[in-house]
Design an enzyme around this catalytic site. Structure first.
Site, PDB file in Angstrom:
ATOM      1  N   GLY A  72       2.857  -1.167   4.307  1.00 19.34           N
ATOM      2  CA  GLY A  72       2.596   0.291   3.880  1.00 19.34           C
ATOM      3  C   GLY A  72       4.170   0.792   3.707  1.00 19.34           C
ATOM      4  O   GLY A  72       4.902   0.684   2.746  1.00 19.34           O
ATOM      5  N   GLY A  73       4.956   1.439   4.554  1.00 14.20           N
ATOM      6  CA  GLY A  73       6.216   2.070   4.549  1.00 14.20           C
ATOM      7  C   GLY A  73       7.254   1.015   3.832  1.00 14.20           C
ATOM      8  O   GLY A  73       7.793   1.659   2.956  1.00 14.20           O
ATOM      9  N   GLY A  94       2.346   2.163  10.923  1.00 14.33           N
ATOM     10  CA  GLY A  94       3.461   3.152  10.698  1.00 14.33           C
ATOM     11  C   GLY A  94       3.953   3.582  12.044  1.00 14.33           C
ATOM     12  O   GLY A  94       4.669   4.768  12.023  1.00 14.33           O
ATOM     13  N   HIS A 135      -9.495   1.020   4.733  1.00 17.77           N
ATOM     14  CA  HIS A 135      -8.348   1.467   5.382  1.00 17.77           C
ATOM     15  C   HIS A 135      -8.519   2.350   6.773  1.00 17.77           C
ATOM     16  O   HIS A 135      -9.403   3.291   6.474  1.00 17.77           O
ATOM     17  CB  HIS A 135      -7.089   1.800   4.633  1.00 17.77           C
ATOM     18  CG  HIS A 135      -5.881   1.903   5.140  1.00 17.77           C
ATOM     19  ND1 HIS A 135      -5.453   2.782   5.953  1.00 17.77           N
ATOM     20  CD2 HIS A 135      -4.523   0.844   5.060  1.00 17.77           C
ATOM     21  CE1 HIS A 135      -4.312   2.669   6.440  1.00 17.77           C
ATOM     22  NE2 HIS A 135      -3.631   1.420   5.827  1.00 17.77           N
ATOM     23  N   ASN A 144       0.831  -1.252  -0.042  1.00 17.18           N
ATOM     24  CA  ASN A 144       0.102   0.078  -0.089  1.00 17.18           C
ATOM     25  C   ASN A 144       1.036   1.256   0.124  1.00 17.18           C
ATOM     26  O   ASN A 144       1.296   1.648   0.891  1.00 17.18           O
ATOM     27  CB  ASN A 144      -0.714  -0.131   1.241  1.00 17.18           C
ATOM     28  CG  ASN A 144      -1.653   1.164   1.539  1.00 17.18           C
ATOM     29  OD1 ASN A 144      -1.755   2.153   0.573  1.00 17.18           O
ATOM     30  ND2 ASN A 144      -2.300   1.244   2.628  1.00 17.18           N
ATOM     31  N   TRP A 145       1.087   1.968  -1.253  1.00 16.65           N
ATOM     32  CA  TRP A 145       1.759   3.064  -1.271  1.00 16.65           C
ATOM     33  C   TRP A 145       1.267   4.288  -0.683  1.00 16.65           C
ATOM     34  O   TRP A 145       1.951   5.190  -0.410  1.00 16.65           O
ATOM     35  CB  TRP A 145       2.234   3.272  -2.586  1.00 16.65           C
ATOM     36  CG  TRP A 145       2.960   2.344  -3.642  1.00 16.65           C
ATOM     37  CD1 TRP A 145       3.430   1.038  -3.210  1.00 16.65           C
ATOM     38  CD2 TRP A 145       3.251   2.521  -4.895  1.00 16.65           C
ATOM     39  NE1 TRP A 145       4.037   0.356  -3.935  1.00 16.65           N
ATOM     40  CE2 TRP A 145       3.836   1.414  -5.239  1.00 16.65           C
ATOM     41  CE3 TRP A 145       2.851   3.236  -5.773  1.00 16.65           C
ATOM     42  CZ2 TRP A 145       4.162   0.936  -6.504  1.00 16.65           C
ATOM     43  CZ3 TRP A 145       3.406   3.118  -7.300  1.00 16.65           C
ATOM     44  CH2 TRP A 145       4.145   1.968  -7.460  1.00 16.65           C
ATOM     45  N   LYS A 146      -0.002   4.350  -0.250  1.00 15.53           N
ATOM     46  CA  LYS A 146      -0.566   5.487   0.441  1.00 15.53           C
ATOM     47  C   LYS A 146      -0.424   6.728  -0.551  1.00 15.53           C
ATOM     48  O   LYS A 146      -0.447   6.441  -1.890  1.00 15.53           O
ATOM     49  CB  LYS A 146      -0.110   5.699   1.625  1.00 15.53           C
ATOM     50  CG  LYS A 146      -0.245   4.449   2.484  1.00 15.53           C
ATOM     51  CD  LYS A 146       0.084   4.810   4.043  1.00 15.53           C
ATOM     52  CE  LYS A 146      -0.255   3.237   4.711  1.00 15.53           C
ATOM     53  NZ  LYS A 146      -0.155   3.365   6.306  1.00 15.53           N
ATOM     54  N   SER A 162       3.382  -2.337  10.334  1.00 14.20           N
ATOM     55  CA  SER A 162       4.859  -2.257  10.455  1.00 14.20           C
ATOM     56  C   SER A 162       5.587  -3.643  10.160  1.00 14.20           C
ATOM     57  O   SER A 162       6.660  -4.079  10.806  1.00 14.20           O
ATOM     58  CB  SER A 162       5.494  -1.987  12.279  1.00 14.20           C
ATOM     59  OG  SER A 162       4.821  -0.526  12.375  1.00 14.20           O
ATOM     60  N   GLU A 176      -7.080   4.613   7.581  1.00 13.42           N
ATOM     61  CA  GLU A 176      -6.609   6.128   7.316  1.00 13.42           C
ATOM     62  C   GLU A 176      -7.951   6.341   6.646  1.00 13.42           C
ATOM     63  O   GLU A 176      -8.077   8.064   6.825  1.00 13.42           O
ATOM     64  CB  GLU A 176      -5.532   6.286   6.436  1.00 13.42           C
ATOM     65  CG  GLU A 176      -4.131   6.200   7.466  1.00 13.42           C
ATOM     66  CD  GLU A 176      -3.023   5.623   6.714  1.00 13.42           C
ATOM     67  OE1 GLU A 176      -3.040   5.570   5.299  1.00 13.42           O
ATOM     68  OE2 GLU A 176      -2.143   5.081   7.581  1.00 13.42           O
ATOM     69  N   GLU A 225      -5.443  -5.090  10.354  1.00 15.27           N
ATOM     70  CA  GLU A 225      -4.319  -4.135  10.649  1.00 15.27           C
ATOM     71  C   GLU A 225      -4.453  -3.136  12.091  1.00 15.27           C
ATOM     72  O   GLU A 225      -5.602  -2.340  12.069  1.00 15.27           O
ATOM     73  CB  GLU A 225      -4.271  -3.006   9.474  1.00 15.27           C
ATOM     74  CG  GLU A 225      -3.912  -3.516   8.153  1.00 15.27           C
ATOM     75  CD  GLU A 225      -3.337  -2.568   7.287  1.00 15.27           C
ATOM     76  OE1 GLU A 225      -2.321  -2.721   6.906  1.00 15.27           O
ATOM     77  OE2 GLU A 225      -3.989  -1.629   7.157  1.00 15.27           O
TER      78      GLU A 225
HETATM   79  P1  PGA Z   1       2.976   0.117   7.619  1.00 18.74           P
HETATM   80  O1  PGA Z   1       1.440   0.427   7.307  1.00 18.74           O
HETATM   81  O2  PGA Z   1       3.407  -1.300   7.241  1.00 18.74           O
HETATM   82  O3  PGA Z   1       3.679   1.487   7.427  1.00 18.74           O
HETATM   83  O4  PGA Z   1       2.574   0.140   9.106  1.00 18.74           O
HETATM   84  C1  PGA Z   1       0.585  -0.739   6.930  1.00 18.74           C
HETATM   85  C2  PGA Z   1      -0.792  -0.119   6.090  1.00 18.74           C
HETATM   86  O5  PGA Z   1      -1.001   1.023   6.463  1.00 18.74           O
HETATM   87  O6  PGA Z   1      -1.421  -0.795   5.362  1.00 18.74           O
END
Ligand code: PGA
Length: 264
Positions: free
Chosen positions: A243-244, A182, A106, A14-16, A222, A108, A176
């Site tokens: 994500g990251g 993150g 998600h 997930n590049w966000k 993470s 977010e 998640e």
């Molecule tokens: P993260 O994000 O790996 O940076 O913790 C995961 C996500 O939000 O899908």
């Protein structure tokens, strides 16, 4: 490879809101080369990237032209199919761009855009109408964890998201924990297993035993190449939503190559 239960492992990036279309092309190229150089077996693990909407056409063109072993999807879609919804993107448009998947719910989006369980459910039904596989994100905040315990919120969110979905419809669920996204704080593999099993139980209640057995359940929060193996050893964790670490092609390729860490 498949898991012991016959499900194909799934590693999703997930590049966000990172990487414009030129940066996205560069990342996909580096990821594909890194996997190729490492002798990655394209049948072993399914890998998908979730770029911003504006990158998808470029990513599609590159993957198609070079026949890369990568799937892709969007990070969101409209619950509506077309019409006066300024700024929204229809599942029909995503399907026309060759997307296989779409992330839905998600945390977010739930917190930053007020997406309720009802909105998430409407988006899941929209994805299914357009032949997209929803990757439904569920997870509890730290406060919810204290108040309700480990599995209650993800299970309730899973049930709500799947309302009205017909048995036999492919879906993916990503657990998640909000407190792990993150933050560098990671759930233990045992917790991921416990919640994964509870989510599979919820899928069984709504869609039946066959679908529950076929549904891939991911852990996210993470995830790194150094901790993926512990999660993939769990019988009810079939992959990861990253994500990251998905923004670093070498690190993301290292996660996708987890069978090597497991020695299988
Ligand atoms: P993260 O994000 O790996 O940076 O913790 C995961 C996500 O939000 O899908």
């Amino acid at each position: 490879m498949t898991t012991d239960a016959g499900r194909r492992p799934f590693i999703a990036g997930n590049w966000k809101m990172n990487l414009d279309h030129l940066q996205g092309i560069a990342l996909v190229q580096k990821l594909a080369w890194t996997l190729k150089d490492a002798g990655f077996d394209r049948g072993s693990v399914e890998i998908a990237v979730f770029p911003p909407f504006t990158d998808i056409r470029s990513v599609q063109t590159l993957i198609d032209a070079d026949d890369h072993a990568l799937a892709y999807g969007a990070q969101d879609l409209s619950p509506h199919d077309s019409g006066a919804y300024t700024g929204d993107v229809s599942g029909q448009f995503l399907a026309a761009l060759g997307c296989t998947y779409v992330l839905i719910g998600h945390s977010e989006r739930r917190t930053g855009h007020g997406e309720t369980d009802e909105v998430v459910n409407a988006k899941v039904l929209a994805a299914v109408r357009h032949g997209l596989v929803p990757v439904i994100c569920v997870g509890e905040t730290e406060a919810e964890l204290e108040e309700h315990g480990t599995s209650a919120v993800p299970v309730a969110q899973t049930r709500a998201a799947l309302a009205g979905v017909a048995p036999g419809t492919p879906v993916v669920i990503a657990y998640e924990p909000v407190w792990a996204i993150g933050t560098g704080k990671v759930a233990t593999p045992e917790t991921a297993q416990q919640v994964g099993a509870a989510i599979r139980g919820a899928v069984q209640e709504v869609l039946g035993a066959d679908d529950a057995a076929a549904t891939r359940i991911l852990y996210g929060g993470s995830v790194k190449s150094g901790n993926i193996a512990g999660f993939m050893r769990q019988p009810d964790v079939d992959g990861a939503l990253v994500g990251g670490a998905s923004l670093d092609p070498a690190e993301f390729a290292g996660i996708a190559r987890f069978p090597q860490h497991l020695g299988v």
